[in-house]
Design a protein around this motif. Structure first.
Motif, mmCIF file in Angstrom:
data_model
loop_
_atom_site.group_PDB
_atom_site.id
_atom_site.type_symbol
_atom_site.label_atom_id
_atom_site.label_comp_id
_atom_site.label_asym_id
_atom_site.label_seq_id
_atom_site.Cartn_x
_atom_site.Cartn_y
_atom_site.Cartn_z
ATOM 1 N N LEU A 101 -49.037 4.148 -107.027
ATOM 2 C CA LEU A 101 -49.942 4.506 -105.942
ATOM 3 C C LEU A 101 -49.176 5.234 -104.858
ATOM 4 O O LEU A 101 -48.130 4.762 -104.402
ATOM 5 N N GLU A 102 -49.684 6.393 -104.450
ATOM 6 C CA GLU A 102 -49.072 7.165 -103.374
ATOM 7 C C GLU A 102 -49.415 6.520 -102.039
ATOM 8 O O GLU A 102 -50.562 6.203 -101.766
ATOM 9 N N SER A 103 -48.390 6.322 -101.174
ATOM 10 C CA SER A 103 -48.621 5.663 -99.893
ATOM 11 C C SER A 103 -49.394 6.533 -98.928
ATOM 12 O O SER A 103 -50.086 6.044 -98.044
ATOM 13 N N PRO A 116 -57.859 7.360 -104.000
ATOM 14 C CA PRO A 116 -56.446 7.026 -104.164
ATOM 15 C C PRO A 116 -55.730 8.175 -104.859
ATOM 16 O O PRO A 116 -56.357 8.981 -105.559
ATOM 17 N N SER A 117 -54.435 8.280 -104.650
ATOM 18 C CA SER A 117 -53.621 9.278 -105.340
ATOM 19 C C SER A 117 -52.551 8.553 -106.129
ATOM 20 O O SER A 117 -51.971 7.582 -105.654
ATOM 21 N N LEU A 145 -48.686 14.454 -109.226
ATOM 22 C CA LEU A 145 -49.518 13.678 -108.307
ATOM 23 C C LEU A 145 -50.971 14.082 -108.496
ATOM 24 O O LEU A 145 -51.318 15.263 -108.422
ATOM 25 N N TYR A 146 -51.834 13.064 -108.746
ATOM 26 C CA TYR A 146 -53.256 13.320 -108.945
ATOM 27 C C TYR A 146 -54.083 12.550 -107.921
ATOM 28 O O TYR A 146 -53.817 11.365 -107.645
ATOM 29 N N ASP A 147 -55.085 13.229 -107.366
ATOM 30 C CA ASP A 147 -56.161 12.529 -106.668
ATOM 31 C C ASP A 147 -57.088 12.000 -107.746
ATOM 32 O O ASP A 147 -57.544 12.761 -108.611
ATOM 33 N N VAL A 148 -57.371 10.704 -107.696
ATOM 34 C CA VAL A 148 -58.147 10.063 -108.756
ATOM 35 C C VAL A 148 -59.357 9.356 -108.167
ATOM 36 O O VAL A 148 -59.254 8.661 -107.146
ATOM 37 N N ALA A 149 -60.502 9.534 -108.810
ATOM 38 C CA ALA A 149 -61.706 8.768 -108.466
ATOM 39 C C ALA A 149 -62.056 7.929 -109.679
ATOM 40 O O ALA A 149 -62.300 8.463 -110.770
ATOM 41 N N PHE A 150 -62.030 6.604 -109.523
ATOM 42 C CA PHE A 150 -62.399 5.727 -110.615
ATOM 43 C C PHE A 150 -63.918 5.596 -110.683
ATOM 44 O O PHE A 150 -64.617 5.670 -109.667
ATOM 45 N N ALA A 151 -64.430 5.414 -111.891
ATOM 46 C CA ALA A 151 -65.873 5.327 -112.096
ATOM 47 C C ALA A 151 -66.445 4.140 -111.324
ATOM 48 O O ALA A 151 -65.902 3.030 -111.372
#
Length: 219
Positions: free
Chosen positions: A30-32, A39-40, A75-81
């Motif tokens: 997890l990116e701070s 989250p990234s 580094l990815y910006d992620v959106a969980f379902a």
């Protein structure tokens, strides 16, 4: 008295299970410094084509957008379902006042560090996970207290930054404030705030892991 818990949770019951099946060498951190809406995650140990194919096939991931690419990590910006078992599980881990401090995933397991306002809140969360049949492994519990004459080794600036982060919801998911916004509230630069967090985390971890009788490393 706050309580910090280190939990180990299987990806099959949380997030990225399919990703680990297709990219078992990957490590996620997890990116701070992330936005307040997504989250990234830093990805280490796997190439871009492999991880993007794995993320695209993962039902727990709704969006994965590349933000930074270096020679050694992505580094990815992620959106969980949302409205899935994964989404509900994370909400339960962070219920009862829980704040996510760190998260790392590798070999099909998530290692997360969560802060609760009291130990009772941690116990309530853990009992709820067990009742759901979640294979939650509670690895370490640390009570943060000023009793017995112990004094914090945090600098005033580090303590101010952490207190402001808690007050404004920086450790919540989704974040109540971004690092940039929090830095503005403290009237310091984004880089200065990031450095305060890094040194504060190092101090807290060092205090927990340092054998009794040994001096801690200087800040």
């Amino acid at each position: 008295m706050s309580t910090i818990a280190d939990l180990r949770l299987p990806a099959t019951e949380t997030a990225l299970a399919t990703t680990f099946e297709r990219a078992p060498e990957a490590t996620f951190e997890l990116e701070s410094s992330v936005s307040k809406t997504r989250p990234s995650l830093w990805v280490i140990g796997v190439d871009r084509e492999t991880v993007e194919s794995a993320l695209a096939a993962d039902p727990s991931v709704e969006i994965a957008e590349l933000v930074v690419e270096t020679d050694s990590r992505l580094l990815y910006d992620v959106a969980f379902a949302e409205e899935t078992e994964t989404d509900r599980l994370w909400n339960e881990v962070l219920a009862d006042g829980g704040s996510l401090l760190e998260a790392r995933a590798s070999d099909g397991w998530w290692q997360v560090t969560v802060r609760y306002r009291t130990r009772d809140q941690l116990c309530t969360t853990y009992d709820r996970l067990v009742e759901r049949g979640i294979n939650a492994d509670l690895r370490r519990i640390t009570d943060i207290t000023d009793t017995d004459g112990h004094e914090t080794r945090l600098t005033p600036e580090q303590q101010e930054a952490l207190e402001a982060a808690l007050e404004h919801g920086y450790f919540e998911i989704p974040r109540g404030v971004s690092m940039e916004e929090l830095a503005d509230k403290l009237d310091i630069s984004h880089q200065a705030l990031s450095e305060r967090f890094r040194r504060a985390y190092e101090t807290l971890v060092d205090a927990e892991l340092q054998p009794a009788g040994e001096e801690s490393r200087p800040n």
